[in-house]
Design a protein around this motif. Structure first.
Motif, PDB file in Angstrom:
ATOM      1  N   ARG A 101      12.392  -5.554  12.965  1.00  0.00           N
ATOM      2  CA  ARG A 101      13.623  -5.505  12.098  1.00  0.00           C
ATOM      3  C   ARG A 101      13.933  -3.684  11.846  1.00  0.00           C
ATOM      4  O   ARG A 101      12.919  -3.116  11.429  1.00  0.00           O
ATOM      5  CB  ARG A 101      13.731  -6.143  10.796  1.00  0.00           C
TER       6      ARG A 101
ATOM      7  N   GLU B 105      19.317  -2.285   9.843  1.00  0.00           N
ATOM      8  CA  GLU B 105      19.689  -4.093   9.741  1.00  0.00           C
ATOM      9  C   GLU B 105      19.051  -4.263   8.292  1.00  0.00           C
ATOM     10  O   GLU B 105      19.810  -5.159   7.796  1.00  0.00           O
ATOM     11  CB  GLU B 105      18.778  -4.623  10.808  1.00  0.00           C
TER      12      GLU B 105
ATOM     13  N   LEU C  91      22.125  -6.866   8.179  1.00  0.00           N
ATOM     14  CA  LEU C  91      23.005  -7.326   9.457  1.00  0.00           C
ATOM     15  C   LEU C  91      21.896  -7.502  10.331  1.00  0.00           C
ATOM     16  O   LEU C  91      20.523  -7.260  10.500  1.00  0.00           O
ATOM     17  CB  LEU C  91      23.855  -6.280   9.843  1.00  0.00           C
ATOM     18  N   LEU C  92      22.381  -8.254  11.600  1.00  0.00           N
ATOM     19  CA  LEU C  92      21.523  -8.259  12.910  1.00  0.00           C
ATOM     20  C   LEU C  92      22.304  -7.705  14.031  1.00  0.00           C
ATOM     21  O   LEU C  92      23.644  -8.003  14.144  1.00  0.00           O
ATOM     22  CB  LEU C  92      21.320  -9.872  13.188  1.00  0.00           C
ATOM     23  N   ARG C  93      21.708  -6.654  14.597  1.00  0.00           N
ATOM     24  CA  ARG C  93      22.405  -5.879  15.786  1.00  0.00           C
ATOM     25  C   ARG C  93      22.517  -6.615  16.830  1.00  0.00           C
ATOM     26  O   ARG C  93      21.737  -7.362  17.227  1.00  0.00           O
ATOM     27  CB  ARG C  93      21.807  -4.497  15.903  1.00  0.00           C
TER      28      ARG C  93
ATOM     29  N   PHE D 213      19.949  -6.769  20.614  1.00  0.00           N
ATOM     30  CA  PHE D 213      18.611  -6.552  19.980  1.00  0.00           C
ATOM     31  C   PHE D 213      17.392  -7.062  21.023  1.00  0.00           C
ATOM     32  O   PHE D 213      16.375  -6.450  20.821  1.00  0.00           O
ATOM     33  CB  PHE D 213      18.422  -7.357  18.782  1.00  0.00           C
TER      34      PHE D 213
ATOM     35  N   GLU E  22      14.155 -14.305  10.841  1.00  0.00           N
ATOM     36  CA  GLU E  22      15.736 -14.209  10.072  1.00  0.00           C
ATOM     37  C   GLU E  22      16.502 -15.377   9.792  1.00  0.00           C
ATOM     38  O   GLU E  22      16.249 -16.085  11.050  1.00  0.00           O
ATOM     39  CB  GLU E  22      16.516 -13.209  11.061  1.00  0.00           C
TER      40      GLU E  22
ATOM     41  N   TRP F 109      28.626  -6.969  14.905  1.00  0.00           N
ATOM     42  CA  TRP F 109      27.328  -7.315  14.286  1.00  0.00           C
ATOM     43  C   TRP F 109      27.279  -8.442  13.853  1.00  0.00           C
ATOM     44  O   TRP F 109      28.442  -9.165  13.463  1.00  0.00           O
ATOM     45  CB  TRP F 109      26.574  -6.129  13.490  1.00  0.00           C
TER      46      TRP F 109
END
Length: 918
Positions: free
Chosen positions: A66, A70, A75-77, A80, A561, A591
């Motif tokens: 992480r 993020e 957020l979650l890019r 990844f 996550e 994202w």
């Protein structure tokens, strides 16, 4: 008392109708908007339940995956996975599958980018001058990417076409500096160092001319291709195709790019996204095959079963740009070789039709023929993560890295051309075969089947989590100029490992095969988990997913996550200009924002409560003002009744009864009108809710009437009868300064009346400011994601209606107060006219008083609304301050406009009548 109540309503029909209309407006707004609030709640709940779940509920990544960005933004890019190579062991994955309520735990592992080359023929026949005895053609492979914004040309190759006979060197290695030729003779190489033994051209006089033509530099220098053109117009190529002349000049061009490979567990992937059902050709992977089977294809190789994507999603084309050079290379002028290869002038030019690079390499054949898709155990390129600089406005700027081509260390050949483009990821090269103990070219792919990502289990675009195994992340132009540059199309990836976004893997192998190939003990890059028993976005489901995530975290120590309730959220990214022509682009990239569904549900509940209470408060304030105005108009009548012996309680009952009767009648009318008006704005109020208008209107009218009635009944009767209120100083001049001073004096002389007008306007201004904050806070809470934007559009109509009604009620209050002021001070104004004031001076006096009330009320209301809005929103930002200022100015302007109505009444006041009345 009943007769008096009815008599008063008939005698003061204008005032009664005004109050009646006010109560109807307030009650209808209250009933319809509360109904709309409930409808909005149900709509949002339905939307959230329909779009709360992506392909997986929990994402498990290696510890430390992480990024700070993020974590800061929740957020979650995307992409990844493209920078993560292993980190999770097979035992950890198996442990995840054993956690209670885990329905599917699908692992994914990355191998990297494998360089790949193949031959492709491009037709140059149209460029040939058939009348020339000999001619030189310079050709370059040109790569086009990024919607045509990137154009990269490789170093040129030379094609020499001659009608003269040629003697070619054999493929045997030179011995003692001599080379054996096709005529059986051996000859020494007459060309400079670094140029291979040349083809010999036989002139008409029998002399042999060495064609010392080569392209490239150093160890990568390539000899020119010599083609014979015979009398029949056929082209003869080198000995690789003996006896097979061609009617076309289509030399074989080396097309080199790279493709990525990832690994899956076939069973888990079939359960997660239905990959086994998406096959369009061949067969699906068998999960128990670890490694491959040895087959014969240009020598013994170990072929690993793989399935390929039928939709590579790569924006990359290649074509050949050929030029007929003005030069005679057979003169033996060896010093002009560089000029011939690069800068010699051209007399003709031809660009071939572009082809997709994937098609050029035939890396997705579906005709059943075994295809050796590259050497996986040669050099493998692995790209790192993108690092960002963050602008003050939140815009992301990727940091530059060295080009991927700089990591190329192979002694022979050059990296794919696009590897030299501007890089935003650091690329490293590994030799995976070193761990597996295989030969460098001993392993390749055997595409046993192909799948179509569009046929995977239907995924929800409003709630989808990153699935870069099958879909490239979406990059759209953020500005009109960027969209025009991209042709209103998304920016798609190419095969450059150092590029910003990466394409989905071209081939998938089994996880067992990846482990056998690399020998890595932790080959898994991520695990996507779906939880069993999730039937809606409710507290039970959320708690179940949270518990499973906690159990996985405790059991494995990995980064976990929760993606349940997530939705794509656009972030602005600025890509720097590329090496090959692409300009700087400002892009919008999706994202994944976590917890969107929960935020929406909480925001709509909070907004509903505040909106409900605010409408009720504004309604009561308006009615208090209206009833107070009616009571003040009847102060002498009430005093006379008190002198006649009416008790205070009886006076209160009389006034409250009048207001209560108006409220009940207005409520009945409101209940009839609420249903059709609700349907007009898309809200199903329902008759059961509409009937609540009667008791609500009656209760609000009663509450609004009690306070002014009690205050009016407390006044001393004799003082009320004697009070004239006409103590006015008229010595002031009636110029602009004098009128302004008198207007200020009048406002200060009657502070209660001034305060009432200010409070009425302040209520509307404060309500407007607070409502705007509610709307913005709600929009800010739910927007910023695709799901949030879709929901906000559905509930925005109720917010607009609430703002309009709030402003209308406040404006009606101001008009009512100013009108009452004119009526009560008619004699006062008549005295001013009699003392010599002009009509325009009297008008300015009333207008200044209205503006004064507007300034005081608007400033007080704006300040109150701003403080309340800041509390509700949790932040006092610049946008709220600017809005507060704008609302305050609007309040002053509205008060000034409201003053025009009583100003118009001045002309109807009979001067003599008012003076005699006083």
């Amino acid at each position: 008392m009943r007769r008096i109540i009815w008599a008063q309503l008939r005698r003061r029909a204008g005032r009664a109708l005004a109050m009646f209309f006010a109560i109807v407006t307030a009650t209808i707004g209250f009933v319809v908007l509360t109904g709309n609030t409930r409808t909005s709640q149900l709509t949002v709940a339905g939307e959230v339940n329909a779009h709360f779940r992506g392909s997986y509920d929990i994402l498990v990544r290696p510890t430390g995956s992480r990024s700070a960005l993020e974590a800061d933004r929740g957020l979650l890019r995307p992409n990844f996975l493209s920078s993560r190579y292993g980190g999770i062991t097979l035992d950890q994955w198996r442990g995840i599958t054993k956690v209670r309520d885990v329905e599917v735990a699908a692992p994914i592992g990355n191998l990297g980018y494998s360089p790949f080359f193949a031959g492709r023929r491009f037709d140059l026949t149209a460029l040939v001058d058939r009348s020339a005895t000999r001619q030189l053609i310079r050709q370059r492979r040109v790569w086009s990417a990024d919607r045509g914004l990137t154009v990269a040309a490789e170093s040129p190759d030379l094609v020499y076409v001659t009608k003269r006979p040629v003697i070619r060197p054999l493929d045997e290695d030179p011995v003692d500096g001599t080379q054996k030729y096709a005529d059986g003779r051996t000859r020494r190489n007459p060309c400079p160092d670094g140029i291979p033994p040349p083809v010999l051209e036989v002139r008409e006089d029998g002399d042999e001319v060495p064609l010392c033509l080569a392209s490239g530099e150093g160890t990568r220098r390539r000899p020119a291709l010599v083609v014979e053109l015979d009398a029949d117009g056929l082209f003869h190529y080198p000995s690789s195709t003996p006896g097979q002349p061609s009617p076309r000049l289509d030399p074989l061009a080396l097309v080199m790019m790279s493709y990525s490979v990832a690994a899956i567990d076939p069973d888990s992937e079939a359960k997660l996204v239905g990959l086994d059902s998406a096959m369009t050709f061949g067969r699906y992977l068998e999960p128990d095959r670890a490694g491959g089977e040895r087959r014969r294809f240009d020598g013994p190789v170990n072929l690993v079963p793989a399935i390929g994507t039928a939709s590579p999603q790569i924006d990359e084309k290649v074509f050949v740009r050929a030029e007929r050079v003005i030069a005679d290379p057979s003169t033996g002028d060896l010093g002009r070789l560089a000029e011939l290869a690069n800068t010699a002038p051209a007399e003709a030019r031809l660009d071939t039709a572009p082809v997709d690079s994937v098609d050029a390499q035939q890396s997705a054949r579906t005709d059943g023929t075994l295809y050796f898709a590259g050497g996986l155990l040669s050099r493998i390129g692995r790209s790192g993560a993108v690092e960002y600089q963050v602008d003050p406005d939140g815009t992301l700027r990727p940091e530059l890295r060295r080009p991927a081509g700089a990591a190329w260390t192979e002694p022979v050949g050059a990296p794919p051309q696009l590897w030299n483009d501007t890089a935003l990821r650091e690329t490293t090269m590994i030799r995976s075969g070193d761990r597996a103990g295989a030969n460098q070219m001993g392993v390749g792919l055997d595409p046993i089947g192909f799948f179509d990502p569009a046929r995977l289990t239907q995924r929800d675009p409003l709630a989808e989590t990153p699935m870069e195994t099958y879909d490239a992340n979406v990059l759209r132009g953020a500005r009109e100029v960027d969209r025009e540059l991209l042709g209103d199309q998304p920016l798609s990836p190419n095969s450059n490992p150092g590029g910003y976004h990466s394409p989905p893997p071209a081939f998938l192998v089994s996880l067992n095969s990846l482990a056998a190939l690399t020998g890595e003990t932790a080959p898994i890059s991520a695990v996507r988990v779906r939880v069993a028993g999730i039937d809606g976005f409710n507290s039970v489901s959320r708690e179940r997913v949270r518990r499973v995530a906690d159990d996985i975290s405790r059991a494995t120590g990995l980064d976990v996550e929760v993606t349940l309730g997530a939705s794509p959220s656009a972030q602005t990214v600025v890509l720097p200009a590329g090496q090959y022509g692409r300009p700087e682009l400002r892009l919008s990239e999706d994202w994944t924002r976590k917890g969107v569904s929960a935020t929406i549900a909480q925001a709509v509940d909070r907004k509903s409560v505040v909106l409900f209470g605010l409408i009720l408060v504004v309604c009561v304030l308006f009615l208090v003002n209206a009833v107070s105005a009616a009571v003040r108009e009847r102060h002498r009548e009430l005093a006379l009744l008190s002198c006649l012996g009416w008790s205070r309680a009886r006076l209160v009952a009389l006034l409250a009864g009048e207001t209560m009767l108006l409220g009940v009648l207005a409520g009945a009318v409101s209940s009839v009108l609420a249903v059709p008006l609700g349907l007009r704005i898309g809200t199903d109020v329902g008759w059961e809710r509409a009937l609540w208008a009667v008791p609500v209107a009656g209760a609000v009218a009663l509450v609004a009437g009690l306070v002014p009635a009690w205050r009016a009944s407390a006044a001393a009767p004799l003082n009320v009868v004697r009070r004239s209120g006409r103590n006015v100083t008229v010595k002031l001049g009636h110029g602009r300064a004098g009128v302004l001073r008198l207007a200020i004096a009048n406002l200060l002389r009657v502070p209660g009346r001034t305060a009432l007008g200010c409070v009425a306007l302040a209520a509307g201004v404060a309500g407007l400011t607070l409502l705007m904050a509610i709307v913005w806070t709600f929009q800010g809470a739910v927007s910023g994601s695709i799901l949030g934007e879709a929901i906000s559009l559905r509930v925005r109509g109720a917010d607009v209606l609430a703002v309009v009604l709030t402003v209308l009620l406040g404006l009606m209050s101001v008009v009512d107060v100013l009108y009452l002021n004119i009526r009560e001070r008619a004699g006062e104004l008549a005295i001013l006219r009699a003392s010599g004031w002009s009509r325009s001076s009297v008008r300015r006096l009333v207008g200044y008083e209205g503006v004064g009330i507007g300034v005081l009320g608007a400033l007080a209301g704006a300040a109150t609304g701003c403080v309340a809005a800041a509390w509700f929103a949790g932040v006092l930002d610049v946008r709220l301050l600017w809005t507060t200022a704008a609302v305050a100015l609007a309040g002053v302007a509205l008060a000034g406009l409201a003053a025009l109505v009583p100003v118009m009444l001045l002309d109807r006041l009979p001067l003599a009548g008012q003076l005699s009345a006083d």
